[in-house]
Scaffold this active site. Sequence first.
Site: not given
Length: 712
Positions: A325, A344, A401, A403, A408, A430, A451
Amino acid sequence: MKSAAITLDTGADGIAVATMDLPGRPTNLVNDELMTALAQLVERVAGDAAVKGLVLASAKADFCAGGDIDRMSAWTVPQEPYEASMAMKAVLRRMETIGKPVVAAIGGHALGGGLEIALACHARIVLDDPRLKLGQPEVKLGLLPGGGGTVRLARLLGIQAALQIVGEGKDIAPAQALAMGLVSELAPDRAALLAQARAWCLAHPKARQPWDEARFRFPGGDSRAPAVAQMWALAPSVAATRTWGNYPAVTHIMSSVFEGGLLDFDAASAVESRYFAACAMSQESRNLIGTLWYQLNALRKGASRPAGVPPSKVARLGVLGAGMMGAGIACVSAQAGIEVVLLDTTVELADQGKAQAQARLDKAVKKGRTTPAQRDALLARIRPTAAYADLAGCDLVIEAVFEDRAVKAAVTRQAEAVLGADAVFASNTSTLPIGGLAQASVRPRNFIGLHFFSPVDQMPLVEIIVGRETADETLARGFDYVQQIGKTPIVVNDSRGFYTSRVFATYVMEGIAMLLEGVHPRHIEQAGLQAGMPMPPLALQDEVSLSLSLHVIEQTRKDLEAEGRTYRPHPAEAVIRRLCEAGRVGRKAGRGFYDWGDDGRRLWPGLREWYPPAAAQPAQRELIDRLLVVQANEAARCLDEGVLRSVADGNVGSILGWGFAPFHGGALQYIDAVGVPRFVERARALAARHGPRFEPAANLVRLAASGARLGA
Ligand code: NAD
């Protein structure tokens, strides 16, 4: 001559240039005003011996953008569209038979009715600008070209080409239009455009349309010619594999072209007008126009954006997480000219994210959709890094990053430490509620959900999630960014699964629940496609991955229990758990409900043993209804609970987000089209048979009693 809509200016060479410029409108549209002006000027040109030819041009950016949808939406009986269509044709027919050359000088888009006007000219000369669009997009709104488009295209290019242009509704670029014979010449610039058009008139003083020549033959033959007849034998079934009979316009287009291919010009024109009227009166067209024209345009104009916040632009964007994503978000943002810092945990991982973007762009270069120079400029705007300090100066940061709440929260803190006080921080989660994630933020007013959908470069929608503390200014800035990258924003309030993931899940889960009841998996999959969904439910679950769904289910259960609420398991959960335990976690493992191979997917034979199909299978209509009602009802609940802030967000989000059957006009319009009282009755009947998930949403029960609808 000066009419309000068209000005006429005759030069010393005897060529009259008519410039269309509909007053008070940003584009030229086919409406009574334009057609009346055109009719008058055609008579004037016909009656003036000093005028040797006519050039039709436009003072707007477009040549003519098509029919006036407001006018179409006001039609209530089929005579109105029929007569409007026949009246337009009378003007165009007169124009092409006045005995003087008529040329369209096309310097901007000529779409729908606009192209039909141009087709009634003896030549079309087009500005050679690859952004310029020609085409008959009516089918996308459930219509067909009612100004002679099917009749003239079939006679100009042949029946098969006409069917393709009108049936698919795709845009055609000038170079392609020239290659297929749709236009006569390209012009390098605007001055040349008019000069070439005048020259064409002078060189063809006796211009006539090919179909008015005595020896006229359809290119490639009429509908009876063997090669064409062979195509007609296949066309309906080919169309059915795409539409499943849900789009009457597609059938009417085929009928119009087929029948028109057996008739003379005038009879073919009348037949086309009848099919046009049938399309214009169809519920499907009303659904498509209501949502994909009116509601979509309203959203794009900012209906869901807080008023009073000045417009903003993102100059520098931070993206946290260079996975699937994050790489996609970086790529579409750089494409819009934004400088992107792609972060990252290591520089290697960040580089890999950039490499993903490069791979996508390389493909685009190969297909001619972009140039190597554009690709390189875009890539130069993406800066991979592992250092948070590089985020300094970003006006927006989007995290993509893992889920995982803890991961997060950590990246939120690290980023905020280097960001300016007014930078916006967005999460691409999501499933995790935004309010919970915002707890890690020292400025929750600047925290929002953005989103995206996968694949990011192809999916047109971004669902903006407003947390309890999110400020209006933050929402407005998120909204402006989504538009800056060319996507359509819907705005929803915070809740588990937000709007799109929550309703989309009901479709997949309903399909899986049917398995448990002994419905044959093939019938389930067939029902999904017949319902108009882009993918059948079991295949879709394999794509999403069963393990991911199981993870979300477990997380939801834990969260609800922690909040002291009761968790009600969906019957499908047991099926997902059982397949996961057997290692059948979906496409990524090569096995789920299907076995996935290089040659495609095949339903796993073991499914029949685990869930043997019952001897008596339910009617297909019942399965289709269930798959649609369950989604529509959940969408109505989202509106009732205030997760959805408007019907437009709900309808547009459902079509652009997960492909909810477009001909129904979206998940909420589906209810309005069926009628709220009938929908409530149907949902109750399904609840009695299949469980409380079908109990109608409370707002629907209230509306059914008052006789009102969800939409305006
Ligand atoms: P992914 O596993 O492909 O990428 C996640 C990336 O984050 C990895 O490159 C990983 O190295 C990086 N990462 C992990 N911890 C990090 C840290 N502390 N700092 C910086 N980078 C870190 O996952 P994805 O599919 O791209 O999903 C990312 C997010 O987007 C998730 O929240 C997911 O729910 C959401 N999302 C996914 C989809 C989808 O279809 N995959 C759709 C919408 C939203």
